[in-house]
Structures are given as C-alpha cells and as structure tokens.
Write a protein that holds these residues in place. Structure first.
Motif, short mmCIF file in Angstrom:
data_model
loop_
_atom_site.label_atom_id
_atom_site.label_comp_id
_atom_site.label_asym_id
_atom_site.label_seq_id
_atom_site.Cartn_x
_atom_site.Cartn_y
_atom_site.Cartn_z
N ILE A 28 35.36 24.09 29.11
CA ILE A 28 35.41 25.09 30.18
C ILE A 28 34.75 24.46 31.40
CG2 ILE A 28 34.69 27.39 30.94
CD1 ILE A 28 34.53 28.13 27.94
N LEU A 29 35.51 24.38 32.48
CA LEU A 29 35.04 23.73 33.70
C LEU A 29 34.78 24.78 34.78
CD1 LEU A 29 37.73 20.99 33.52
CD2 LEU A 29 35.30 20.58 33.29
N THR A 30 33.63 24.67 35.41
CA THR A 30 33.29 25.57 36.51
C THR A 30 32.75 24.75 37.67
OG1 THR A 30 32.68 27.32 34.96
CG2 THR A 30 31.89 27.54 37.21
N PHE A 31 33.43 24.83 38.77
CA PHE A 31 32.92 24.25 40.01
C PHE A 31 32.55 25.43 40.88
CE2 PHE A 31 34.88 20.71 38.20
CZ PHE A 31 34.54 19.57 38.89
N VAL A 67 39.76 26.53 32.99
CA VAL A 67 39.16 26.42 34.32
C VAL A 67 38.60 27.79 34.70
CG1 VAL A 67 39.60 25.95 36.77
CG2 VAL A 67 40.72 24.57 35.00
N ASN A 68 37.32 27.83 34.98
CA ASN A 68 36.65 29.07 35.35
C ASN A 68 36.72 29.27 36.86
OD1 ASN A 68 35.11 31.38 34.99
ND2 ASN A 68 33.18 30.30 35.00
N ALA A 69 36.81 30.52 37.29
CA ALA A 69 36.85 30.85 38.72
C ALA A 69 35.53 30.50 39.39
CB ALA A 69 37.12 32.34 38.90
N ILE A 70 35.61 30.25 40.67
CA ILE A 70 34.41 30.09 41.49
C ILE A 70 33.83 31.48 41.68
CG2 ILE A 70 33.53 29.41 43.77
CD1 ILE A 70 35.98 27.48 43.90
N PRO A 71 32.54 31.66 41.42
CA PRO A 71 31.97 33.01 41.52
C PRO A 71 31.90 33.51 42.96
CG PRO A 71 30.26 31.40 41.03
CD PRO A 71 31.56 30.67 40.99
N PRO A 72 31.89 34.83 43.13
CA PRO A 72 31.84 35.40 44.48
C PRO A 72 30.48 35.20 45.14
CG PRO A 72 31.69 37.14 42.84
CD PRO A 72 31.94 35.86 42.09
N SER A 108 36.65 34.81 35.87
CA SER A 108 35.34 35.44 35.70
C SER A 108 34.89 36.15 36.97
CB SER A 108 34.31 34.40 35.28
OG SER A 108 34.20 33.41 36.27
N ALA A 109 35.42 35.75 38.12
CA ALA A 109 35.04 36.38 39.38
C ALA A 109 35.38 37.87 39.36
CB ALA A 109 35.74 35.69 40.56
N GLU A 110 36.39 38.23 38.61
CA GLU A 110 36.84 39.62 38.54
C GLU A 110 35.71 40.55 38.06
OE1 GLU A 110 40.79 41.73 36.80
OE2 GLU A 110 39.82 40.29 35.49
N VAL A 111 34.95 40.12 37.07
CA VAL A 111 33.88 40.96 36.54
C VAL A 111 32.62 40.90 37.42
CG1 VAL A 111 32.80 39.26 34.99
CG2 VAL A 111 32.76 41.66 34.39
N LEU A 112 32.52 39.88 38.26
CA LEU A 112 31.34 39.70 39.09
C LEU A 112 31.45 40.34 40.46
CD1 LEU A 112 30.75 35.92 38.28
CD2 LEU A 112 29.78 37.92 37.13
N LYS A 113 32.67 40.67 40.88
CA LYS A 113 32.91 41.22 42.21
C LYS A 113 32.76 42.73 42.24
CE LYS A 113 36.14 38.41 44.83
NZ LYS A 113 37.50 38.39 45.37
N ASP A 114 32.22 43.21 43.33
CA ASP A 114 32.17 44.64 43.62
C ASP A 114 33.53 45.02 44.19
OD1 ASP A 114 31.91 47.07 45.15
OD2 ASP A 114 29.73 46.83 45.03
#
Length: 142
Positions: A28-31, A67-72, A108-114
């Motif tokens: 799992i890659l996260t940039f 590939v993991n999303a870039i967090p918000p 993963s950004a989906e769960v982290l975003k308001d």
C-alpha cells in the motif's frame, strides 16, 4: 521533477533492495502533501509515481499494488501554496493512473473529508500545520 519526488523514488529503490527474504504479497503506497507542488502538475506527479510503482512490480511481479489517496488538508493550513483543489486534482490523476495500470485505488480521503466543506474533518489534521494527520485521523483510516 521536484526533489520530493526523487527522494521518494530513492526511498523506493532502497526498500526494494533491502534484502527481504519473503516477498510482500501486498504493498500500500501513500504519498502525501509533502509531495505536492504548485509547479508540479497532477499528470507529471502521477507519471513519476507510476515509475516508482513499476519498480516495485518489477522486483515483485506477483505483488498486489494498492495506491492510497492523498489525505485532505485542513481549512486552515500553514502552506498557502497548497490547495484542496490541488489535492483533489492529484487524487483524480492517481485514480486514472491506477485504472490505466490495473492497480487498486484506496480512496481513504473520502472518510477523512468533511462533506460540507471539502476539507479534512475537524480534529483530523494537526492544528499546528493543518496538513499532517493526527492520531485520531489515523484511527479513522484503520
């Protein structure tokens, strides 16, 4: 290519040649936001990212790439050269990159975003910079 991308590529090479006895089944890659730049287009970022992923695939042909999303970002953040719109554009480019190469994309950004602001949910980024994830944010990902 910005220095942050070449650092990431060098780190990937070191990891690939680390003398592992058992090859990984899944990577799992996260940039993150440290790899974004207003002078670095989303398509160039995805192209360079794909090169690093292909190096992993060359070393471990049977590995499952995720590939993991870039967090918000937080609404208030210390690097005013970064925008949430830019993060969203980079994530769209990553989705396309994954589709083009048969890799999985973890949004993963989906769960982290308001959903009302489009920025990171309250408490999910450090108040000191509004960019880096908090422990609460990491727990939400797990």
């Amino acid at each position: 290519m910005p220095a942050c991308s070449s650092r990431a590529t060098a780190a990937t090479r070191r990891w690939l040649h680390g003398g592992r006895l058992v090859p990984p089944r899944r990577v799992i890659l996260t940039f993150g936001t440290n790899d974004l730049s207003s002078s670095y287009s989303a398509s160039s970022f995805a192209s360079d990212y794909a090169k690093g992923i292909k190096a992993v695939q060359d070393a471990y042909p049977s590995v499952d790439i995720i590939v993991n999303a870039i967090p918000p970002l937080g609404q208030q953040h210390s690097n005013q050269n970064l925008t949430q719109t830019q993060v969203d554009e980079y994530n769209k480019a990553l989705v396309q990159m994954c589709q083009d190469n048969g890799w999985k994309f973890l949004n993963s950004a989906e769960v982290l975003k308001d959903s009302s602001t489009g920025y990171a949910k309250s408490g999910y980024v450090l108040s000191s910079d509004g960019i880096h994830l908090t422990e609460q944010d990491m727990d939400a990902l797990v």
